[in-house]
Design a protein around this motif. Structure first.
Motif, PDB file in Angstrom:
ATOM      1  N   ALA A   1      11.675  -1.950   5.655  1.00 43.22           N
ATOM      2  CA  ALA A   1      12.927  -2.696   5.498  1.00 43.22           C
ATOM      3  C   ALA A   1      13.905  -1.902   4.621  1.00 43.22           C
ATOM      4  O   ALA A   1      15.108  -1.850   4.905  1.00 43.22           O
ATOM      5  CB  ALA A   1      12.655  -4.068   4.880  1.00 43.22           C
ATOM      6  N   THR A   2      13.386  -1.264   3.575  1.00 46.16           N
ATOM      7  CA  THR A   2      14.218  -0.439   2.696  1.00 46.16           C
ATOM      8  C   THR A   2      14.817   0.725   3.490  1.00 46.16           C
ATOM      9  O   THR A   2      15.998   1.064   3.333  1.00 46.16           O
ATOM     10  CB  THR A   2      13.363   0.122   1.526  1.00 46.16           C
ATOM     11  OG1 THR A   2      12.701  -0.970   0.902  1.00 46.16           O
ATOM     12  CG2 THR A   2      14.226   0.860   0.514  1.00 46.16           C
TER      13      THR A   2
ATOM     14  N   TYR B   1      15.410   0.807   6.760  1.00 50.70           N
ATOM     15  CA  TYR B   1      16.433   0.275   7.668  1.00 50.70           C
ATOM     16  C   TYR B   1      17.733   0.019   6.919  1.00 50.70           C
ATOM     17  O   TYR B   1      18.819   0.311   7.421  1.00 50.70           O
ATOM     18  CB  TYR B   1      15.948  -1.026   8.323  1.00 50.70           C
ATOM     19  CG  TYR B   1      14.957  -0.810   9.439  1.00 50.70           C
ATOM     20  CD1 TYR B   1      14.888   0.403  10.118  1.00 50.70           C
ATOM     21  CD2 TYR B   1      14.094  -1.823   9.835  1.00 50.70           C
ATOM     22  CE1 TYR B   1      13.987   0.602  11.142  1.00 50.70           C
ATOM     23  CE2 TYR B   1      13.181  -1.634  10.865  1.00 50.70           C
ATOM     24  CZ  TYR B   1      13.137  -0.415  11.519  1.00 50.70           C
ATOM     25  OH  TYR B   1      12.241  -0.234  12.538  1.00 50.70           O
ATOM     26  N   GLU B   2      17.585  -0.552   5.712  1.00 49.79           N
ATOM     27  CA  GLU B   2      18.758  -0.842   4.897  1.00 49.79           C
ATOM     28  C   GLU B   2      19.535   0.446   4.594  1.00 49.79           C
ATOM     29  O   GLU B   2      20.756   0.499   4.732  1.00 49.79           O
ATOM     30  CB  GLU B   2      18.294  -1.457   3.580  1.00 49.79           C
ATOM     31  CG  GLU B   2      19.129  -2.623   3.104  1.00 49.79           C
ATOM     32  CD  GLU B   2      18.435  -3.304   1.946  1.00 49.79           C
ATOM     33  OE1 GLU B   2      18.886  -3.084   0.805  1.00 49.79           O
ATOM     34  OE2 GLU B   2      17.440  -4.023   2.174  1.00 49.79           O
ATOM     35  N   ALA B   3      18.788   1.470   4.203  1.00 46.20           N
ATOM     36  CA  ALA B   3      19.411   2.758   3.883  1.00 46.20           C
ATOM     37  C   ALA B   3      20.093   3.348   5.112  1.00 46.20           C
ATOM     38  O   ALA B   3      21.186   3.914   5.033  1.00 46.20           O
ATOM     39  CB  ALA B   3      18.353   3.712   3.345  1.00 46.20           C
ATOM     40  N   LEU B   4      19.458   3.171   6.269  1.00 46.07           N
ATOM     41  CA  LEU B   4      20.044   3.696   7.510  1.00 46.07           C
ATOM     42  C   LEU B   4      21.327   2.947   7.853  1.00 46.07           C
ATOM     43  O   LEU B   4      22.317   3.545   8.279  1.00 46.07           O
ATOM     44  CB  LEU B   4      19.042   3.554   8.669  1.00 46.07           C
ATOM     45  CG  LEU B   4      17.867   4.539   8.683  1.00 46.07           C
ATOM     46  CD1 LEU B   4      16.838   4.121   9.714  1.00 46.07           C
ATOM     47  CD2 LEU B   4      18.339   5.959   8.966  1.00 46.07           C
ATOM     48  N   ASN B   5      21.320   1.642   7.653  1.00 46.83           N
ATOM     49  CA  ASN B   5      22.504   0.832   7.958  1.00 46.83           C
ATOM     50  C   ASN B   5      23.670   1.150   7.023  1.00 46.83           C
ATOM     51  O   ASN B   5      24.827   1.176   7.454  1.00 46.83           O
ATOM     52  CB  ASN B   5      22.167  -0.662   7.862  1.00 46.83           C
ATOM     53  CG  ASN B   5      21.375  -1.108   9.073  1.00 46.83           C
ATOM     54  OD1 ASN B   5      21.454  -0.484  10.135  1.00 46.83           O
ATOM     55  ND2 ASN B   5      20.593  -2.164   8.918  1.00 46.83           N
TER      56      ASN B   5
ATOM     57  N   LEU C   1       5.237   8.788   6.885  1.00 44.32           N
ATOM     58  CA  LEU C   1       6.238   8.815   7.957  1.00 44.32           C
ATOM     59  C   LEU C   1       7.534   8.165   7.485  1.00 44.32           C
ATOM     60  O   LEU C   1       8.632   8.651   7.776  1.00 44.32           O
ATOM     61  CB  LEU C   1       5.724   8.073   9.203  1.00 44.32           C
ATOM     62  CG  LEU C   1       4.579   8.696   9.994  1.00 44.32           C
ATOM     63  CD1 LEU C   1       4.142   7.761  11.117  1.00 44.32           C
ATOM     64  CD2 LEU C   1       5.012  10.037  10.594  1.00 44.32           C
ATOM     65  N   ILE C   2       7.408   7.046   6.759  1.00 45.45           N
ATOM     66  CA  ILE C   2       8.588   6.346   6.249  1.00 45.45           C
ATOM     67  C   ILE C   2       9.303   7.227   5.218  1.00 45.45           C
ATOM     68  O   ILE C   2      10.530   7.380   5.265  1.00 45.45           O
ATOM     69  CB  ILE C   2       8.207   4.981   5.627  1.00 45.45           C
ATOM     70  CG1 ILE C   2       7.639   4.042   6.706  1.00 45.45           C
ATOM     71  CG2 ILE C   2       9.413   4.332   4.943  1.00 45.45           C
ATOM     72  CD1 ILE C   2       7.131   2.700   6.190  1.00 45.45           C
ATOM     73  N   GLU C   3       8.534   7.846   4.334  1.00 46.63           N
ATOM     74  CA  GLU C   3       9.125   8.725   3.309  1.00 46.63           C
ATOM     75  C   GLU C   3       9.902   9.880   3.937  1.00 46.63           C
ATOM     76  O   GLU C   3      11.013  10.197   3.517  1.00 46.63           O
ATOM     77  CB  GLU C   3       8.016   9.325   2.433  1.00 46.63           C
ATOM     78  CG  GLU C   3       7.679   8.477   1.218  1.00 46.63           C
ATOM     79  CD  GLU C   3       6.413   8.964   0.536  1.00 46.63           C
ATOM     80  OE1 GLU C   3       6.171  10.189   0.523  1.00 46.63           O
ATOM     81  OE2 GLU C   3       5.654   8.112   0.043  1.00 46.63           O
ATOM     82  N   VAL C   4       9.280  10.501   4.927  1.00 47.13           N
ATOM     83  CA  VAL C   4       9.926  11.635   5.601  1.00 47.13           C
ATOM     84  C   VAL C   4      11.276  11.199   6.160  1.00 47.13           C
ATOM     85  O   VAL C   4      12.290  11.876   5.992  1.00 47.13           O
ATOM     86  CB  VAL C   4       9.036  12.195   6.740  1.00 47.13           C
ATOM     87  CG1 VAL C   4       9.812  13.143   7.629  1.00 47.13           C
ATOM     88  CG2 VAL C   4       7.822  12.898   6.161  1.00 47.13           C
TER      89      VAL C   4
ATOM     90  N   ILE D   1      -0.187  -4.675   4.624  1.00 42.76           N
ATOM     91  CA  ILE D   1       0.838  -4.764   5.669  1.00 42.76           C
ATOM     92  C   ILE D   1       2.205  -5.061   5.052  1.00 42.76           C
ATOM     93  O   ILE D   1       3.207  -4.432   5.410  1.00 42.76           O
ATOM     94  CB  ILE D   1       0.464  -5.847   6.715  1.00 42.76           C
ATOM     95  CG1 ILE D   1      -0.861  -5.491   7.392  1.00 42.76           C
ATOM     96  CG2 ILE D   1       1.568  -5.975   7.766  1.00 42.76           C
ATOM     97  CD1 ILE D   1      -1.414  -6.593   8.262  1.00 42.76           C
ATOM     98  N   SER D   2       2.232  -6.014   4.102  1.00 38.16           N
ATOM     99  CA  SER D   2       3.515  -6.386   3.469  1.00 38.16           C
ATOM    100  C   SER D   2       4.173  -5.185   2.808  1.00 38.16           C
ATOM    101  O   SER D   2       5.387  -5.007   2.903  1.00 38.16           O
ATOM    102  CB  SER D   2       3.292  -7.440   2.389  1.00 38.16           C
ATOM    103  OG  SER D   2       2.735  -8.585   2.947  1.00 38.16           O
ATOM    104  N   LYS D   3       3.353  -4.374   2.153  1.00 42.00           N
ATOM    105  CA  LYS D   3       3.894  -3.212   1.449  1.00 42.00           C
ATOM    106  C   LYS D   3       4.595  -2.269   2.446  1.00 42.00           C
ATOM    107  O   LYS D   3       5.721  -1.806   2.201  1.00 42.00           O
ATOM    108  CB  LYS D   3       2.758  -2.481   0.725  1.00 42.00           C
ATOM    109  CG  LYS D   3       3.269  -1.450  -0.254  1.00 42.00           C
ATOM    110  CD  LYS D   3       2.131  -0.730  -0.953  1.00 42.00           C
ATOM    111  CE  LYS D   3       2.653   0.555  -1.581  1.00 42.00           C
ATOM    112  NZ  LYS D   3       1.673   1.649  -1.490  1.00 42.00           N
ATOM    113  N   LEU D   4       3.940  -2.026   3.563  1.00 41.27           N
ATOM    114  CA  LEU D   4       4.535  -1.152   4.580  1.00 41.27           C
ATOM    115  C   LEU D   4       5.814  -1.767   5.138  1.00 41.27           C
ATOM    116  O   LEU D   4       6.818  -1.077   5.330  1.00 41.27           O
ATOM    117  CB  LEU D   4       3.551  -0.919   5.721  1.00 41.27           C
ATOM    118  CG  LEU D   4       2.403   0.053   5.465  1.00 41.27           C
ATOM    119  CD1 LEU D   4       1.501   0.116   6.683  1.00 41.27           C
ATOM    120  CD2 LEU D   4       2.933   1.442   5.134  1.00 41.27           C
TER     121      LEU D   4
END
Lengths: 95, 95
Positions: A85-86, A88-92, A28-31, A77-80
């Protein structure tokens, strides 16, 4: 199946289930990373947050039930969370 | 502990953990029912929704991992959802 095998089978199964669930969220994150330019759905991030929260409850339960060790669970969990976070950063940066 | 006992112990433990988690949410609902007249915190219902969602993910995992049977798990979730619905009803009647 002998009894020690039953316990090992349960540990294996628990780990496999959790890995599958983590992979689904990963996808989902990759998509969403690939669709940075479109960003059609503002609810997507909330969905990801909710998915990760639900997953963290599964992992927490598996740890307490003695099915997986604490470190493996926390690492999943940390990996996800790092991947999210990556994203969100890209979106910002896009905004 | 012998090996068949290990498996039984794991089932018992899983059920006990889930029952404890359900009881905690039950308590949160009860507290809010008792505080109908004050209703200080509008986020309370969202917290309850989130808690029940997290709990349903734990139960779902426990079912898939073969730790509890599907009916017991679904019954636990249904009971909480019914209590939450009763709380919402009481809140709406108050308004």
């Amino acid at each position: 199946m002998s009894s020690p095998e039953i316990a090992v089978h349960m540990f294996d199964k628990a780990l496999r289930l959790l890995t599958d669930d983590a992979n689904k969220i990963e996808k989902l994150i990759e998509v969403q990373m690939q669709n940075l330019t479109t960003r059609q759905c503002p609810l997507y991030e909330e969905v990801l947050d909710t998915q990760i929260y639900g997953f963290s409850r599964e992992v927490d339960f598996a740890i307490r039930a003695g099915l997986i060790d604490e470190k493996s669970g926390k690492d999943m969990i940390s990996k996800l969370e790092r991947n999210l976070a990556t994203l969100y950063e890209a979106l910002n940066q896009k905004e």
